[in-house]
Design a protein around this motif. Structure first.
Motif: not given
Lengths: 255, 246
Positions: A22, A25, A90-91, A94-96, A98-100, A107, A255
């Motif tokens: 983070e 980023m 943004y997370y 963008s689905g980040i 969701r991916r995590l 999360p 989400e």
């Protein structure tokens, strides 16, 4: 029928890795890194010279009692109300998250890592402003250091809590920035960012003292002068912490 | 999780979005070490089905078990043994390949080494490239590497080779064959009959939210009375793979 897998959450090593990521980023997001550190510093540089020569009370100057509290509050507010919500939006967008969500990482780890990085960034901003103020303009330390640190901590909590409301209601990163900017300028205007609350109409000045920006500036100023922080300021900041947590708890979606 | 449970058990799953029924009735079973493909036209309910199996969506009806675990209730346990590659890669855009791999490895107690993962998806040369500078195919490969980071016993691969060039596609197929040979159970969503025919022991054909056939590739061809799996799909569903359901 023997259970073969133990429930095991990622440990501190994982959280440290996430915090490091983070932080990278944030560092690689040039505007997000530079604006919260440099804009308040620039404002300090434009007013510090004159303010450092005007003694107000207790041997403390206008720089100590007005400019530095304003600069610290700006640093924390920009990061808490604008930057952090835009990252979270943004997370989410963008689905980040969701991916995590399909990994063992909760999360909420992202939230914790964001909070840690935001606090670190705010501390860097405050430290830079302090060093410049001390070395270039002869600023004085707070009369009550412990109280000043406590007020900074409460201010951070309040601003991040307010930022969580922004993150909860903003559907996109752009809208998070827009909502965050409007909130920042409204709170800032009512909190004395454009020339002091005493130049505002009385009702607005009164309201500004209860809102988190004005409450933080006034509370920091009191701590620097070594006088008691007003109850109104503490209630304003505390109410923001609680209100932000409740609203975000109800409205925030991963989400 | 128990030793006698199938890798994946989905029974009578149903899911709607704003009144539109995306999945009407889907049941399928993946045995331990088996590779099962899911094929269907766009909108057939493939992705919704795998998202319910992965625990990303809650079924309105039916139940899911992965290695005997409930994807929602036993989330913490299941995530350690389930690897999921989602249809689109969603990752921190400014992080570099190795940073992302190391981040995802840190979530697991016994992860595959970073170098092994990068070799597996042939991204060693891009290890210092940030995610947003990767091509679509490279992003896809990285997403697959992350799905394998925790040495999963079950993997769900949604559109595994979409966006990959033919050479990269064949290399990815070799990776899945290697996983199968290691005993990993695979649920593979695909648009490519050649892919499921090569990689899967059995194939579920989805149409309009239902499983209309579930058999071995040869069994599907025989049942449809056609000569190829492509033709079998058309015969079983009455539509091409790229066609939207009515």
């Amino acid at each position: 029928m023997t259970p073969l897998v133990q429930a095991r959450r990622p440990g501190p090593r994982s959280l440290v890795t996430l915090i490091r990521c983070e932080a990278k980023m944030v560092v690689r997001d040039t505007a997000g890194l530079v604006v919260p550190l440099c804009l308040p510093l620039l404002i300090m540089l434009t007013s510090a010279s004159g303010a450092s020569r005007t003694v107000v009370a207790n041997g403390r100057t206008a720089l100590d009692l007005y400019v530095l509290p304003l600069v610290f509050t700006m640093v924390v507010a920009i990061i808490g109300i604008i930057n952090m919500p835009s990252f979270l939006a943004y997370y989410r967008r963008s689905g980040i998250l969701r991916r995590l969500g399909v990994t063992p990482a909760a999360p909420a780890m992202v939230l914790a890592a964001q909070a840690v990085v935001s606090v670190l960034q705010a501390l860097v901003g405050i430290a830079v402003a302090l060093v410049v103020a001390f070395l270039a303009f002869g600023a004085n330390p707070p009369a009550d250091l412990g109280r000043a640190v406590a007020v900074v901590a409460l201010t951070m909590t309040a601003m991040y809590s307010a930022g969580m409301i922004v993150a909860a209601v903003a559907p996109t990163p752009n809208s998070a920035v827009a909502i965050g900017l409007v909130a920042f300028f409204v709170l800032g205007a009512l909190g004395g960012m454009f020339g002091g609350r005493d130049s505002l109409p009385e009702p607005l000045a009164e309201v500004g003292g209860w809102l988190p920006f004005g409450a933080a500036v006034e509370a920091l100023s009191s701590a620097w002068a070594g006088i008691a922080v007003s109850t109104a300021n503490l209630v304003g900041l505390g109410a923001t912490v609680v209100g932000g947590a409740v609203v975000a708890g109800v409205l925030f979606r991963w989400e | 999780m128990t030793s006698t449970e199938p890798a994946i058990l989905a029974e009578h799953l149903a899911k709607s979005y704003r009144g539109r029924r995306a999945v009407v009735d889907v049941s399928l079973r993946v045995e331990l070490g088996e590779a099962v493909g899911v094929v269907g036209a766009n909108g057939a309910g493939k992705t919704t089905t795998v998202e319910m199996i992965a625990g990303l969506r809650v079924p309105e009806q039916g139940r899911v078990r992965v290695l005997g675990l409930d994807p929602r209730r036993d989330r913490a346990r299941l995530r350690q043994v389930l690897g999921v590659q989602l249809q689109q890669a969603h990752l921190h855009h400014a992080l570099r390949v190795t940073e992302l791999v190391d981040l995802y490895r840190s979530f697991y107690p016994d992860p595959r080494p970073t170098g092994e993962l990068l070799d597996l998806v042939e991204l060693t040369g891009q290890r210092r490239t940030s995610f947003d500078k990767l091509s679509g195919g490279q992003q896809q490969r990285l997403s697959i590497a992350l799905a394998l980071a925790g040495r999963p016993r079950v993997v769900i691969l949604d559109e595994l080779t979409t966006g990959l060039d033919p050479a990269a596609r064949r290399r990815m197929w070799a990776t899945v064959e290697r996983l199968s040979s290691e005993g990993v159970s695979v649920l593979l969503v695909s648009h490519t009959m050649e892919e499921v025919e090569r990689l899967c022991d059995r194939v579920a054909v989805l149409d309009a939210g239902r499983v209309v056939a579930l058999d071995t590739p040869a069994g599907l061809v025989a049942r449809a009375g056609t000569s190829t799996l492509d033709d079998a799909f058309v015969a079983l569903t009455g539509r091409q793979l790229t066609e939207e359901p009515a």
